[in-house]
Design an enzyme around this catalytic site. Structure first.
Site, PDB file in Angstrom:
ATOM      1  N   ASP A  88     -17.193   0.044  -0.022  1.00 39.88           N
ATOM      2  CA  ASP A  88     -16.294  -1.053   0.315  1.00 39.88           C
ATOM      3  C   ASP A  88     -16.976  -1.988   1.293  1.00 39.88           C
ATOM      4  OD1 ASP A  88     -14.270  -2.773   1.050  1.00 39.88           O
ATOM      5  OD2 ASP A  88     -13.188  -1.305   2.274  1.00 39.88           O
TER       6      ASP A  88
ATOM      7  N   SER B  95       0.798  -1.231   0.000  1.00 40.21           N
ATOM      8  CA  SER B  95       0.000   0.000   0.000  1.00 40.21           C
ATOM      9  C   SER B  95       0.826   1.275   0.000  1.00 40.21           C
ATOM     10  CB  SER B  95      -0.931   0.000   1.215  1.00 40.21           C
ATOM     11  OG  SER B  95      -1.869  -1.055   1.124  1.00 40.21           O
TER      12      SER B  95
ATOM     13  N   CYS C  66      -7.638   1.796   2.215  1.00 42.11           N
ATOM     14  CA  CYS C  66      -8.751   1.007   1.699  1.00 42.11           C
ATOM     15  C   CYS C  66      -8.372   0.369   0.368  1.00 42.11           C
ATOM     16  CB  CYS C  66      -9.985   1.899   1.536  1.00 42.11           C
ATOM     17  SG  CYS C  66     -11.377   1.060   0.780  1.00 42.11           S
TER      18      CYS C  66
ATOM     19  N   ASP D  82     -10.329  -6.915   0.870  1.00 40.43           N
ATOM     20  CA  ASP D  82      -9.757  -5.764   1.559  1.00 40.43           C
ATOM     21  C   ASP D  82      -9.080  -6.283   2.830  1.00 40.43           C
ATOM     22  OD1 ASP D  82     -10.339  -2.484   1.555  1.00 40.43           O
ATOM     23  OD2 ASP D  82      -9.827  -3.317   3.511  1.00 40.43           O
TER      24      ASP D  82
ATOM     25  N   HIS E  45     -14.775  -0.832   4.692  1.00 37.66           N
ATOM     26  CA  HIS E  45     -14.709   0.533   5.202  1.00 37.66           C
ATOM     27  C   HIS E  45     -15.969   1.341   4.918  1.00 37.66           C
ATOM     28  CE1 HIS E  45     -10.419  -0.607   4.873  1.00 37.66           C
ATOM     29  NE2 HIS E  45     -10.209   0.249   5.857  1.00 37.66           N
TER      30      HIS E  45
END
Length: 616
Positions: free
Chosen positions: A350, A326, A384, A365, A371
């Site tokens: 999400d 990420s 996310c 995720d 989220h």
């Protein structure tokens, strides 16, 4: 009565005269031959034999230059020269090498490694009458033993020399590199006159890259010797030019803080000053003692380093290639804004996974329950995955490749760092060439969160963070700061990163600030109590794949297969003075493993010692 014979005096006299004339002619001819030979030797070949005669008593000897010293930005000595005494042998003055080596072995301890190295160097290309080192770092007792028996050891000498010494030891090994015995191949690639008499050569790191500067220029002297080859007097001397002293942007205290922060874990830290591109810290752990390699490492020690499962000889900061996870989301987010695939009002739902139409596969995720509705800023702050799955699918690989390349991924951008790897920045052409397959939408989805085919080095991650901190301005990373106290300023850099709207930078950086200081930021725990504001992004990179429907359980798998923890960031936000990347191999999540390391480095540089503050 018998007849009487009378002597023929005339005949005898004639014979005598003839023989005398013949003898005189022979003697005269021999005198002429001798005179001719004398003339040939003394007149015709005068220069040749005069030179040969001089060689017996005069020799041209190289003088090795003093190697330049290496300092950090604050004048702390990183690479020094220390005097030592070495046992050397001049092959041309030894009648029986085997007998000489046996005699020396009876006097002092000579290991099989010493003998093997000596034999190898003895038959390397070298000048006549050039001494070859048999043993280094002689003790006073060993020197005394050899001195007492010197009259029995023709061609054997005890020579004083300077050898490299690294006072900081393991902490700087991967960055500085080391010097070692010059090899036959290296001799072929250098000026033989300048390296005559030189036994050491920079192998890696700064020592290798700046070998020509640090080495200097060799000198020469003509000396008169006795029949045993001992120097009687110096007839002529051309002094050598010492190597240049260089200082680096490296900060010793910061480097040590980074090493201590990583502790016993495998990993890397690279810190850069965004304003200059100067590398403040370059750490790879575990490490090794470079002093072991200077005069030749013994077999047992080298095998121990090679066989260690922690691979201490591997430079993770430059050659370690990791999925960035990420940590690339700020770059992908900037690409999404600049290509207008998303805007600040774009939100994505999400539920904990993402699915392509007509595909049963679920791209999970990290947060199992999802989220909810998130925009780009929240997607970066909370990391996310689903938002970036959707963005990666919308953009496709081409824009992602283009923007990531602009930040230095998939290429070598450092000014004076050798042996770094380029990583892998995948594209359609790359996949077809390497895998023989087309690019699929799922590949774009994986790439959007730094997984799949993409691999980066810690140096590339730190470089990208520095360019982001500069809002697109490029300053190529470099180690060199000054050469003989003259600042190095002419450093070529890639083109600056341009975006359509300047406020895009502020938006992305604000999102990274929320990672550290926001209510739901993934690294908020590492920013508590900070006296400054920092921007960052955590990342977790999978080492092994997880099957659909299964959960990742670190305790259930071997440590070597656990996730890597990553972090990139810079501080202070409004006036960045340091940008860095942290990788903790098999450390778990970036927020728990890498971000705390980054916080310690930030603190040490920004609010640590007064020395660090004064230097900046």
């Amino acid at each position: 009565m018998a007849s009487r014979e009378f002597k023929d005096h005339y005949r005898e006299q004639r014979i005598f005269v003839n023989r005398t004339i013949a003898a005189v002619l022979v003697v005269f001819m021999m005198i002429c031959v001798l005179a001719a030979r004398y003339y040939y030797l003394q007149v015709v070949q005068h220069d040749v034999f005069s030179t040969l005669s001089d060689r017996n008593r005069m020799q041209l000897q190289p003088i090795t230059p003093t190697r330049g010293l290496i300092y950090d930005r604050n004048g702390v000595l990183l690479a020094d020269n220390q005097p030592t005494f070495s046992l050397t042998i001049v092959k041309e003055r030894v009648s029986d090498m085997e007998e000489t080596l046996t005699s020396l072995s009876d006097l002092i301890e000579i290991t099989p490694e010493d003998l093997a190295s000596f034999e190898k160097r003895l038959y390397q290309r070298r000048r006549s009458y050039e001494s070859v080192t048999l043993k280094t770092r002689l003790t006073e007792d060993e020197i005394a033993r050899i001195a007492v028996n010197r009259h029995l050891l023709s061609g054997v000498e005890v020579e004083a020399e300077l050898i490299r010494y690294y006072p900081q030891g393991e902490d700087f090994a991967h960055m500085l590199g080391y010097v070692g015995r010059i090899s036959e191949q290296e001799l072929k690639n250098v000026d033989p006159a300048n390296y005559s008499g030189t036994q050491y050569y920079g192998k890696l790191g700064v020592e290798g890259h700046y070998e020509e500067l640090l080495h200097g220029k060799a000198g020469f002297q003509t000396v008169e010797t006795d029949v045993r080859g001992r120097v009687l007097r110096v007839l002529e001397k051309v002094a050598p030019a010492p190597g240049a002293d260089i200082s680096l942007h490296i900060d010793t205290e910061l480097q040590k803080v980074a090493v201590q922060a990583l502790g016993e874990r495998k990993g890397a830290v690279v810190a850069i000053d965004p304003s200059t591109g100067g590398i403040l810290a370059l750490v790879s752990t575990p490490s090794f003692d470079p002093n072991l390699f200077v005069t030749g490492i013994d077999t047992a020690s080298y095998q121990a380093l090679q066989s260690s499962p922690a691979i201490p000889l591997f430079n993770r900061a430059l050659r370690g290639q990791y999925p960035p996870g990420s940590t690339i989301k700020p770059f992908i987010g900037l690409a999404g804004l600049d290509t207008e695939k998303v805007n600040t009002g774009t939100t994505v739902w999400d539920p904990g996974y993402y699915q392509l139409k007509g595909d049963d596969r679920k791209y999970r995720d990290w947060k199992r329950q999802g989220h909810g509705w998130v925009d780009l800023k929240a997607a970066i702050a909370e990391s996310c995955d689903v938002y970036f799955y959707d963005l990666g699918y919308r953009m496709g690989v081409d824009p992602m490749f283009d923007y990531m390349y602009r930040f230095g991924f998939g290429q070598l951008t450092a000014y004076d760092i050798d042996n770094a790897r380029e990583g892998i920045l995948p594209s359609k052409e790359w996949k077809r060439g390497m895998k023989g397959l087309p690019w699929f939408p799922g590949d774009s989805i994986n790439m959007s969160i730094g997984q799949g085919f993409m691999l980066t080095t810690p140096l590339q991650l730190a470089t990208g963070a520095a360019v982001l901190a500069n809002r697109g301005k490029w300053v190529a990373p470099r180690l060199i700061r000054t050469i003989n106290e003259v600042e190095v300023t002419d450093v070529p850099s890639p083109e600056d990163v341009k975006v359509n709207q300047e406020w895009y930078w502020d938006y992305i950086i604000k999102a990274m600030e929320e990672v550290m200081h926001g209510r739901h930021g993934t690294a908020r725990g590492s920013a508590r109590g900070a006296e400054y504001r920092m921007a960052g992004k955590t990342g977790t990179a999978q080492v092994i794949g997880i099957k659909q429907g299964e959960r990742y359980d670190a305790d259930a798998i071997a440590e070597e297969y656990r996730d890597h923890g990553l972090y990139i960031g810079f501080a202070p936000v409004n006036n960045p003075r340091i940008a860095l990347a942290v990788v903790v191999e098999n450390g778990g999540g970036g927020s728990s493993a890498a971000a705390p390391v980054a916080r310690k480095v930030f603190d040490a540089y920004l609010v640590g010692s007064t020395q660090l503050q004064a230097a900046n």
